[in-house]
Design a protein around this motif. Structure first.
Motif, mmCIF file in Angstrom:
data_model
loop_
_atom_site.group_PDB
_atom_site.id
_atom_site.type_symbol
_atom_site.label_atom_id
_atom_site.label_comp_id
_atom_site.label_asym_id
_atom_site.label_seq_id
_atom_site.Cartn_x
_atom_site.Cartn_y
_atom_site.Cartn_z
ATOM 1 N N GLN A 167 0.833 -1.208 0.000
ATOM 2 C CA GLN A 167 0.000 0.000 0.000
ATOM 3 C C GLN A 167 0.866 1.257 0.000
ATOM 4 N N ALA A 168 1.919 1.252 0.800
ATOM 5 C CA ALA A 168 2.818 2.400 0.850
ATOM 6 C C ALA A 168 3.480 2.623 -0.509
ATOM 7 N N ALA A 169 3.892 1.546 -1.159
ATOM 8 C CA ALA A 169 4.516 1.652 -2.474
ATOM 9 C C ALA A 169 3.520 2.185 -3.494
ATOM 10 N N GLU A 170 2.286 1.705 -3.428
ATOM 11 C CA GLU A 170 1.273 2.194 -4.368
ATOM 12 C C GLU A 170 0.974 3.675 -4.141
ATOM 13 N N GLN A 171 0.934 4.085 -2.889
ATOM 14 C CA GLN A 171 0.712 5.507 -2.592
ATOM 15 C C GLN A 171 1.855 6.353 -3.148
ATOM 16 N N TRP A 172 3.083 5.847 -3.012
ATOM 17 C CA TRP A 172 4.220 6.576 -3.572
ATOM 18 C C TRP A 172 4.094 6.651 -5.088
#
Length: 141
Positions: A87-92
């Motif tokens: 999720q953090a990677a997708e947000q980035w």
């Protein structure tokens, strides 16, 4: 900001998440196998004595059940960790301004597509095109 090495780890995490979820389901079946259910007949202690079916449940092997539940908890924590990282990677990736570059990042590192598959999706027939887009973006930022 992610490095190429970190992005490649994230790319592998998608398949790791699938494996963890499968193991979780298998462990849940094991934990459930320690719980037995039966149907008995019962009645009131005083008259009128009317038999009624009653379902009872119990744990057959307490130690085995506790161990299975602990393993299930650990596996669940691993799943949550993987999902959080993804999720953090997708947000980035959502912060990447160029829509095509953003699509390349998501297809490669979240959807685990090959460079050739990505090239076709963005309208190129050269697999080096999306690879260079990622390299340029990472160098620039």
């Amino acid at each position: 900001m992610y490095t190429k090495k970190q992005l490649n780890q994230i790319r592998k995490m998608g398949s790791e998440l699938k494996r963890l979820k499968q193991e979780y389901l298998e462990l849940a079946e094991v934990a459930q196998s320690y719980i037995m259910t039966d149907c008995v007949f019962s009645s009131k202690a005083e008259e009128p004595y009317n038999k009624r079916p009653m379902t009872i449940r119990g744990i057959v092997d307490t130690e085995g059940y506790i161990k299975a539940r602990a393993e299930l908890q650990i596996k669940g924590d691993e799943i949550v960790h993987c999902e959080t990282v993804l999720q953090a990677a997708e947000q980035w990736m959502d912060t990447v301004d160029d829509i095509t570059t953003r699509a390349v990042f998501k297809l490669r590192f979240l959807k685990n597509k090959s460079w050739q598959q990505i090239a076709f999706k963005i309208g190129s027939y050269d697999e080096s095109t999306p690879r260079k887009m990622v390299d340029r973006y990472l160098e620039k930022n």
